[in-house]
Design a protein around this motif. Structure first.
Motif, PDB file in Angstrom:
ATOM      1  N   TYR A  44      46.615  24.033  34.391  1.00  0.00           N
ATOM      2  CA  TYR A  44      45.645  24.355  35.439  1.00  0.00           C
ATOM      3  C   TYR A  44      45.402  25.859  35.480  1.00  0.00           C
ATOM      4  N   LEU A  45      44.146  26.211  35.648  1.00  0.00           N
ATOM      5  CA  LEU A  45      43.727  27.592  35.880  1.00  0.00           C
ATOM      6  C   LEU A  45      43.216  27.698  37.309  1.00  0.00           C
ATOM      7  N   SER A  46      43.746  28.656  38.053  1.00  0.00           N
ATOM      8  CA  SER A  46      43.302  28.888  39.423  1.00  0.00           C
ATOM      9  C   SER A  46      42.068  29.783  39.420  1.00  0.00           C
ATOM     10  N   LEU A  47      41.036  29.363  40.154  1.00  0.00           N
ATOM     11  CA  LEU A  47      39.833  30.178  40.320  1.00  0.00           C
ATOM     12  C   LEU A  47      39.805  30.692  41.756  1.00  0.00           C
ATOM     13  N   ASP A  48      39.727  32.005  41.885  1.00  0.00           N
ATOM     14  CA  ASP A  48      39.828  32.658  43.184  1.00  0.00           C
ATOM     15  C   ASP A  48      38.783  33.758  43.286  1.00  0.00           C
ATOM     16  N   PRO A  49      38.319  34.073  44.507  1.00  0.00           N
ATOM     17  CA  PRO A  49      37.329  35.142  44.651  1.00  0.00           C
ATOM     18  C   PRO A  49      37.749  36.451  44.004  1.00  0.00           C
ATOM     19  N   THR A  50      39.050  36.738  44.007  1.00  0.00           N
ATOM     20  CA  THR A  50      39.504  37.998  43.428  1.00  0.00           C
ATOM     21  C   THR A  50      39.220  38.082  41.935  1.00  0.00           C
ATOM     22  N   ASN A  51      39.072  36.924  41.247  1.00  0.00           N
ATOM     23  CA  ASN A  51      38.713  36.961  39.827  1.00  0.00           C
ATOM     24  C   ASN A  51      37.445  37.771  39.604  1.00  0.00           C
ATOM     25  N   ARG A  52      36.504  37.606  40.543  1.00  0.00           N
ATOM     26  CA  ARG A  52      35.220  38.311  40.389  1.00  0.00           C
ATOM     27  C   ARG A  52      35.391  39.818  40.531  1.00  0.00           C
ATOM     28  N   THR A  53      36.285  40.259  41.426  1.00  0.00           N
ATOM     29  CA  THR A  53      36.483  41.699  41.613  1.00  0.00           C
ATOM     30  C   THR A  53      37.107  42.336  40.392  1.00  0.00           C
ATOM     31  N   TRP A  54      37.933  41.580  39.661  1.00  0.00           N
ATOM     32  CA  TRP A  54      38.574  42.135  38.468  1.00  0.00           C
ATOM     33  C   TRP A  54      37.583  42.387  37.338  1.00  0.00           C
ATOM     34  N   MET A  55      36.386  41.824  37.425  1.00  0.00           N
ATOM     35  CA  MET A  55      35.361  42.060  36.406  1.00  0.00           C
ATOM     36  C   MET A  55      34.607  43.371  36.634  1.00  0.00           C
ATOM     37  N   ASN A  56      34.736  43.931  37.840  1.00  0.00           N
ATOM     38  CA  ASN A  56      34.021  45.162  38.178  1.00  0.00           C
ATOM     39  C   ASN A  56      34.841  46.382  37.794  1.00  0.00           C
ATOM     40  N   ASP A  57      34.167  47.441  37.399  1.00  0.00           N
ATOM     41  CA  ASP A  57      34.840  48.691  37.048  1.00  0.00           C
ATOM     42  C   ASP A  57      35.004  49.534  38.309  1.00  0.00           C
ATOM     43  N   THR A  58      35.798  49.025  39.243  1.00  0.00           N
ATOM     44  CA  THR A  58      36.007  49.694  40.516  1.00  0.00           C
ATOM     45  C   THR A  58      37.493  49.707  40.835  1.00  0.00           C
ATOM     46  N   GLU A  59      37.861  50.576  41.753  1.00  0.00           N
ATOM     47  CA  GLU A  59      39.257  50.674  42.160  1.00  0.00           C
ATOM     48  C   GLU A  59      39.673  49.408  42.897  1.00  0.00           C
ATOM     49  N   GLY A  60      40.845  48.919  42.589  1.00  0.00           N
ATOM     50  CA  GLY A  60      41.368  47.735  43.251  1.00  0.00           C
ATOM     51  C   GLY A  60      42.878  47.739  43.216  1.00  0.00           C
ATOM     52  N   TYR A  61      43.470  46.654  43.702  1.00  0.00           N
ATOM     53  CA  TYR A  61      44.928  46.585  43.709  1.00  0.00           C
ATOM     54  C   TYR A  61      45.491  46.298  42.333  1.00  0.00           C
ATOM     55  N   LEU A  62      44.641  45.837  41.387  1.00  0.00           N
ATOM     56  CA  LEU A  62      44.971  45.727  39.976  1.00  0.00           C
ATOM     57  C   LEU A  62      43.858  46.395  39.183  1.00  0.00           C
ATOM     58  N   PRO A  63      44.144  46.916  38.002  1.00  0.00           N
ATOM     59  CA  PRO A  63      43.078  47.533  37.205  1.00  0.00           C
ATOM     60  C   PRO A  63      42.053  46.497  36.779  1.00  0.00           C
ATOM     61  N   PRO A  64      40.797  46.907  36.578  1.00  0.00           N
ATOM     62  CA  PRO A  64      39.792  45.946  36.111  1.00  0.00           C
ATOM     63  C   PRO A  64      40.142  45.408  34.729  1.00  0.00           C
ATOM     64  N   VAL A  65      39.693  44.185  34.466  1.00  0.00           N
ATOM     65  CA  VAL A  65      39.834  43.632  33.121  1.00  0.00           C
ATOM     66  C   VAL A  65      39.008  44.501  32.177  1.00  0.00           C
ATOM     67  N   PRO A  66      39.574  44.990  31.087  1.00  0.00           N
ATOM     68  CA  PRO A  66      38.793  45.839  30.180  1.00  0.00           C
ATOM     69  C   PRO A  66      37.752  45.040  29.419  1.00  0.00           C
ATOM     70  N   LEU A  67      36.659  45.688  29.046  1.00  0.00           N
ATOM     71  CA  LEU A  67      35.677  45.027  28.193  1.00  0.00           C
ATOM     72  C   LEU A  67      36.354  44.646  26.880  1.00  0.00           C
ATOM     73  N   GLY A  68      36.152  43.410  26.471  1.00  0.00           N
ATOM     74  CA  GLY A  68      36.826  42.894  25.286  1.00  0.00           C
ATOM     75  C   GLY A  68      38.182  42.273  25.574  1.00  0.00           C
ATOM     76  N   GLY A  69      38.609  42.342  26.840  1.00  0.00           N
ATOM     77  CA  GLY A  69      39.903  41.777  27.208  1.00  0.00           C
ATOM     78  C   GLY A  69      39.787  40.352  27.682  1.00  0.00           C
ATOM     79  N   VAL A  70      40.894  39.611  27.594  1.00  0.00           N
ATOM     80  CA  VAL A  70      40.938  38.236  28.076  1.00  0.00           C
ATOM     81  C   VAL A  70      40.899  38.260  29.601  1.00  0.00           C
ATOM     82  N   MET A  71      40.069  37.396  30.190  1.00  0.00           N
ATOM     83  CA  MET A  71      39.937  37.346  31.643  1.00  0.00           C
ATOM     84  C   MET A  71      41.262  36.986  32.288  1.00  0.00           C
ATOM     85  N   ARG A  72      41.626  37.762  33.306  1.00  0.00           N
ATOM     86  CA  ARG A  72      42.886  37.566  34.023  1.00  0.00           C
ATOM     87  C   ARG A  72      42.789  36.365  34.959  1.00  0.00           C
TER      88      ARG A  72
END
Length: 340
Positions: A44-72
């Motif tokens: 199972y893969l959990s889908l959560d609103p925070t997944n969308r924030t990790w795609m943005n190049d903005t400051e957050g509680y975790l670093p953004p997923v890098p371009l070319g990186g596997v989605m967290r």
């Protein structure tokens, strides 16, 4: 024989809802295991609103997923191979290190063993007795600390976290008003979950409804949405009111920031606003299970999961979080469950 692994890779930063081309499903060869590593097959893969924030190049509680990186993403899966003394083949584990993929090779320190609750499906460990339940439980009990007779307003109340948070608050003696989109969701809140009232934000003015349902104001807000809905509740918090800020989903796909409240009211009404992250409560997970599991097993707390099949449909499924086209906790079934 080398095993191939499908992975969703971030190709560009989305603008608004995720669109074709923002991520790409690619195939890669799994690496050999090193000492202390395990190979996990994603169930199972959990889908959560925070997944969308990790795609943005903005400051957050975790670093953004890098371009070319596997989605967290948070996953639950089965150990297929092990070079670890901590986990044996066949054990069920959760990890946030694998991401949106069929398989993951991770350090055994990045995985946690799953203890299946008797009488409950495995999906409970990804929802009501997992991160979702922890968010709801500690947001209510640790941040808001409801007292009997106080009124709590919850936005996105028919969602995975909001629906559980409202029931936890009710169990602690609070009066609960939920805000949700559509008459069916509102009926579910009041008729099945025991909320005291529900506001259909799609068909009525939230502020007017709050004035009708709580004419003297409210003591607490469990905030998931932000924007105009948050402002309506914020403006009706009583002196010494408390707001637990869990999420601001209205901003996650926005191309411009939604409006914010008048924060001068924090001073005039001596309000207590606290943001919180579920990861901060991970060491207290057993505390949540001890308090919540008996209420889940005996039916005092009800919960839903919406399971979509197939890793290939994960992008369309994630967009459901922002269109409201789902009920309860949203999961993707990537492969078959192991035998109980």
């Amino acid at each position: 024989m080398a095993r191939t692994n499908r992975q969703w890779v971030l190709r560009q930063r989305p603008m608004g809802l995720i669109k074709p081309g923002d991520l790409e499903l690619v195939e890669a060869t799994l690496p050999d295991l090193n000492d202390g590593e395990v190979l996990i097959r994603t169930v199972y893969l959990s889908l959560d609103p925070t997944n969308r924030t990790w795609m943005n190049d903005t400051e957050g509680y975790l670093p953004p997923v890098p371009l070319g990186g596997v989605m967290r993403g948070l996953t639950l899966g089965v150990v297929e191979e092990s070079r670890s003394g901590r986990f044996a083949v066949g054990e069920v584990v959760t990890t946030a290190a694998g991401g949106w993929s069929d398989y993951a090779v991770v350090s055994d320190r990045e995985a946690s063993r799953v203890h299946r609750a008797p009488g409950l499906p495995l999906t409970a460990n990804m929802s009501v007795l997992g991160m979702t339940g922890m968010t709801a439980w500690f947001g209510v009990t640790d941040v808001l600390k409801p007292r009997a007779g106080e009124t709590l307003v919850i936005s996105a109340a028919a969602g995975a976290v909001g629906s559980i948070a409202g029931q936890v608050a009710r169990a602690h003696g609070a009066r609960v008003i939920g805000i949700a989109g559509g008459p069916d969701k509102c009926r579910w809140l009041t008729e099945e979950l025991g909320f005291d009232a529900a506001i259909d934000y799609k068909n009525e003015d939230v502020g007017d409804a709050l004035d009708r349902l709580a004419p003297d104001g409210v003591e607490m807000n469990f905030e998931n949405v932000g924007g105009d809905i948050m402002i309506a509740v914020f403006n009706r918090l009583k002196v010494h009111g408390r707001m637990a800020v869990c999420g601001l989903i209205s901003a996650y796909n926005a191309t411009r920031m939604p409006p914010s409240p008048n924060f001068g009211r924090i001073i005039t009404h001596r309000l207590n606003l606290q943001g919180f992250l579920v990861m901060d409560y991970a060491p207290r997970a057993k505390e949540m299970v001890t308090g919540m599991a008996p209420m889940v097993v005996d039916g005092r707390i009800k919960w839903k999961v919406h399971v979509a099949d197939g890793l290939e449909g994960a992008l369309d499924s994630l967009n459901r979080l922002f269109t409201g086209d789902h009920d309860g906790k949203l999961l993707v079934r990537v492969s078959e469950e192991p035998a109980a």
